[in-house]
Design an enzyme around this catalytic site. Structure first.
Site, short mmCIF file in Angstrom:
data_model
loop_
_atom_site.label_atom_id
_atom_site.label_comp_id
_atom_site.label_asym_id
_atom_site.label_seq_id
_atom_site.Cartn_x
_atom_site.Cartn_y
_atom_site.Cartn_z
N LYS A 1 0.84 -1.20 0.00
CA LYS A 1 0.00 0.00 0.00
C LYS A 1 0.88 1.25 0.00
O LYS A 1 0.94 1.99 0.97
CB LYS A 1 -0.97 -0.04 1.18
N ALA B 1 -3.34 -6.17 9.59
CA ALA B 1 -2.70 -7.47 9.76
C ALA B 1 -3.02 -8.08 11.13
O ALA B 1 -3.24 -9.29 11.25
CB ALA B 1 -1.19 -7.33 9.60
N LYS C 1 -5.16 6.84 1.43
CA LYS C 1 -5.77 6.63 2.76
C LYS C 1 -4.72 6.69 3.85
O LYS C 1 -5.02 7.08 4.99
CB LYS C 1 -6.56 5.32 2.78
N ARG D 1 -0.65 2.30 11.75
CA ARG D 1 0.67 2.90 11.95
C ARG D 1 0.66 4.36 11.51
O ARG D 1 1.32 5.20 12.13
CB ARG D 1 1.72 2.15 11.12
N ASN D 2 -0.05 4.64 10.44
CA ASN D 2 -0.05 6.00 9.91
C ASN D 2 -0.77 6.96 10.84
O ASN D 2 -0.33 8.09 11.06
CB ASN D 2 -0.68 6.01 8.51
#
EC number: 1.1.1.94
Length: 331
Positions: free
Chosen positions: A109, A143, A194, A258-259
């Site tokens: 991604k 995940a 995103k 994470r982002n």
């Protein structure tokens, strides 16, 4: 029906581990390229990935590990690439084996830095892989939740419907629902954007903006995403499908993101460098922000959220000032 043949996973992170778990439960054999021999040795000894999703157990007898990417590529028909986008070129530089006749699936991604290409574009332009042999995996799918076998929905994009359908059958199980799409570029670009918007959501959270504003931010983000996709790949698509809107929402709101976590740290005053060091994991949106900004310089799509995140991360403009300016542009 297209035969996916023998499948290998390229990459050793959390999403690679989750995808390997799904595939090997169906095929009972996979090849798995992991760059570091010490990680492979620990994996064989422990029965799980020593660094990511350590609760996921594997039958090691069903896995052919190798740190030699050429050995894996030579021995397998379908290659599922799940490496962080900034490192993809370094892995591929080691290739001495042709991949144009392989079925390539990207679950990355992100954009290939310096090239400013989606992964499918990169494989097509640099390695001559035919478009009909290129697929991508998209959709809201942390995940960690896949590892816990929580219900998730994945979309396989490919210009060849039969190939997309064949690969969905490898992924589908009791907790993974699947569908197909021909919008490979749209899925890939949406998955990059995103991450950018999740960083924006995290920055706003770090600045103590509330849920009311987050909802306005996400509604503006999906409109911005739609404008960009319509410009760069103008086909008929429904932006509220789970592969677009769903992935945006889960990445923007979830604590697994994470982002969003990276953005929250920036909003709380961390420098980019210190946030990256403390996270110890790749926030793809950091790299994606710069790539998307550069791509949009030639497209001129109205993208105020992308611009704001870029200014904060790369121009070092105060998050408080930049987000205040962004709020004034929303309705």
């Amino acid at each position: 029906m297209f035969d996916v043949g023998k499948i290998a996973v390229i990459g050793g992170g959390s999403w690679a581990t989750a995808i390997a778990k799904i595939i090997v439960s169906h095929t009972h054999h996979i090849g798995w390229y992991i760059r570091r021999d010490d990680r492979i040795d620990d994996f064989r000894r422990l029965g799980h990935n020593p660094a990511y999703l350590t609760s996921v157990r594997f039958n090691i007898d069903e896995i052919n590990f190798s740190s030699d990417i050429n050995r894996i590529v030579e021995g397998y028909d379908t290659l599922v690439f799940v490496t962080p986008s900034p490192y993809l070129k370094n892995h591929l530089r080691r290739l001495r084996t042709r991949i144009k006749d392989k079925f390539i699936v990207t679950a990355i991604k992100g954009i290939v830095p310096d090239e400013n290409l989606c992964c499918s574009e990169y494989f097509h332009q640099v390695y001559d892989v035919p478009l009909e042999n290129l697929a991508c995996i998209g959709g809201p799918s942390h995940a960690e939740e896949v590892a816990m076998e929580r219900l998730s929905y994945l979309t396989v994009g490919c210009s060849d419907h039969d190939k997309a359908k064949a690969f969905t059958e490898v992924l589908a199980n009791t907790f993974i629902k699947t569908k197909t799409s021909t919008d490979v570029l749209g899925i890939e670009y949406a998955s990059v954007l995103k991450n950018v918007y999740a960083i924006a959501a995290g920055i706003c959270y770090g600045l103590n903006y509330g849920d009311n504003f987050q909802a306005v931010l996400m509604s503006n983000a999906v409109q911005e995403m739609a404008r960009f996709l319509k410009t760069i790949h103008p086909i008929d698509r429904n932006i509220i499908d789970s592969v677009y809107l769903g992935d945006l929402l889960v990445t923007g709101y979830s604590n697994f993101s994470r982002n969003r976590t990276f953005g929250t740290m920036i909003g709380k005053g961390y420098s980019v460098k210190s946030a990256q060091i403390e996270m110890e994991m790749i926030a793809e949106g950091y790299f994606g922000t710069k790539c998307m900004k550069e791509i949009n310089r030639r497209l001129h799509v109205n993208m105020p959220i992308l611009d704001a995140v870029y200014n904060i991360l790369y121009e070092r403009i105060s998050p408080q000032i930049e987000i205040k300016l962004l709020t004034d542009s929303f309705r």
